[in-house]
Design an enzyme around this catalytic site. Structure first.
Site, PDB file in Angstrom:
ATOM      1  N   GLU A  55       0.154  -0.865   5.892  1.00  0.00           N
ATOM      2  CA  GLU A  55       1.229  -0.244   6.656  1.00  0.00           C
ATOM      3  C   GLU A  55       1.067   1.266   6.723  1.00  0.00           C
ATOM      4  O   GLU A  55       1.428   1.896   7.711  1.00  0.00           O
ATOM      5  CB  GLU A  55       2.583  -0.592   6.031  1.00  0.00           C
ATOM      6  CG  GLU A  55       3.779  -0.372   6.941  1.00  0.00           C
ATOM      7  CD  GLU A  55       4.320   1.052   6.929  1.00  0.00           C
ATOM      8  OE1 GLU A  55       5.081   1.412   7.842  1.00  0.00           O
ATOM      9  OE2 GLU A  55       3.993   1.811   5.985  1.00  0.00           O
ATOM     10  N   ASP A  81       0.828  -1.204   0.000  1.00  0.00           N
ATOM     11  CA  ASP A  81       0.000   0.000   0.000  1.00  0.00           C
ATOM     12  C   ASP A  81       0.864   1.257   0.000  1.00  0.00           C
ATOM     13  O   ASP A  81       2.005   1.251   0.471  1.00  0.00           O
ATOM     14  CB  ASP A  81      -0.960   0.014   1.193  1.00  0.00           C
ATOM     15  CG  ASP A  81      -0.251   0.005   2.540  1.00  0.00           C
ATOM     16  OD1 ASP A  81       0.751  -0.738   2.673  1.00  0.00           O
ATOM     17  OD2 ASP A  81      -0.690   0.734   3.457  1.00  0.00           O
TER      18      ASP A  81
END
Length: 375
Positions: free
Chosen positions: A133, A68
């Site tokens: 994250e 991400d």
């Protein structure tokens, strides 16, 4: 183009703004399955996670990373579209180029070469990849670690691909991180007219001495690995938006980045003692984002240092500076944890980029670490 560059571009061109993986992990799984990794796709709520492992023996060496990325921001401010992976003047541009899709690509290509040369390597290799994250970090690495622990799967060495380097890939590795403790503080007073302060109780005025004291406290002096603990107010809000009303409530957000010389509990106690001593009417909610961790000199640190010198011809610096990473969820299991990745100069910025020439350097360093630990 190199295999690492090809895979980096393919990942960047998937607009995987947290928590959406956009097929990145499936692409990685295809590469890893082809060289003998067992693939587990672990989805928790809206977050995709990948656990890929080759081998069953110990020690278990794991690469960790995230697919991400943060939002690109205003598209018109970019010199090229953020999800097109454009190369200009030797730099690869795109959201996630440095943080941290090029690291993940380097992990995979390092594994491909290592397995081809050492099909019967010792120990086991794994990749732990999440799409959570950059977000709340609730359903990502922390949940995968819980699942691994529940079935007795223990990581011995973990290399997190966060962009650790300063000016050249490999010049800095993070062998620890400070803890992060957040406070949500509300101080209550009595709203009133500014012309009649005796009929009101201004929470800003009441709080000011306490906030001044908190901002000047020496929490600790740090140590040889960590700088001293710091306190910072990040948000402060009060008032109705008009100049003639004394506010009734003051809301404050603050953060402490703390060393191993302090604990979350000792900090909480000191903060609350100060607030109580100033006679404030308050509520305080705490959120611990992560405890400090440190990987001292040992097998993983030694392997990383030797590999960087062998591949890049430079000595590396050990550092615990910067923010938090998913290493904070892995270190408490007893694993040795390091962060090693590309230069971090443009992470989260417009025109994020990474040096194309250093992609293969990073992959070669990762491969050499595998050789050091598993052959």
């Amino acid at each position: 183009m190199s295999a690492t560059l090809d895979l980096s571009r393919a990942l960047i061109e998937r607009p995987s703004v947290t928590p959406n993986d956009q097929g990145c992990q499936q692409l990685l799984a295809e590469h890893l399955q082809a060289i003998g990794f067992r693939i587990e796709q672990l989805r928790f709520d809206d977050v995709d996670n990948l656990w890929a492992r080759r081998g069953d023996a110990t020690p278990l060496f794991a690469f960790a990373g995230h697919t991400d990325v943060v939002p690109p921001g205003p598209l018109d401010d970019w010199d090229s579209p953020p999800f097109e992976a454009v190369i200009r003047d030797g730099l690869l541009y795109g959201r996630g180029a440095a943080d941290m899709k090029s690291s993940i690509a380097a992990m995979v290509t390092a594994c491909e070469r290592f397995v081809a040369d050492h099909p019967d390597h010792g120990g086991s290799i794994a990749l732990l990849i999440t799409s959570d994250e950059e977000g709340p970090c609730i359903n990502g690495t922390v949940k995968v670690i819980e699942a691994l622990q529940a079935r007795g799967e223990q990581i011995d060495y973990c290399l997190v691909g966060e962009p650790s380097s300063k000016t050249q890939t490999g010049d800095t590795i993070k062998n620890g991180r400070r803890g992060s403790l957040n406070g949500i503080l509300q101080i209550r007073g009595q709203q009133g007219h500014v012309a009649y302060p005796l009929l009101a109780d201004n929470p800003i005025h009441r709080a000011a001495p306490a906030l001044a004291e908190l901002s000047t406290v020496e929490w600790d002096q740090g140590n040889e690995f960590f700088p001293p603990t710091t306190f910072q107010i990040s948000n402060i809000r009060a008032g109705t938006g008009t100049e003639n009303v004394i506010p009734g409530v003051l809301d404050i957000l603050f953060n402490l980045r703390f060393s191993t010389e302090s604990t979350a509990e000792s900090i909480k106690s000191r903060v609350e003692d100060i607030l109580a001593r100033h006679g404030l009417d308050y509520t305080l909610t705490w959120k611990l984002s992560g405890k400090p961790f440190l990987t001292p000199a040992g097998e993983l640190v030694d392997a990383a240092r030797k590999s960087i010198t062998a591949v890049a011809g430079i000595d590396t610096e050990l550092s615990t500076s910067g923010g938090t990473s998913d290493g904070r969820f892995i270190a408490p299991t007893g694993a040795q944890v390091l962060e090693l990745g590309p230069v971090n100069a443009t992470i989260h910025q417009i025109n994020e980029c990474v040096n194309v020439a250093e992609l293969d350097t990073l992959s070669a360093i990762y491969e050499e670490i595998l050789k050091q630990l598993l052959t």
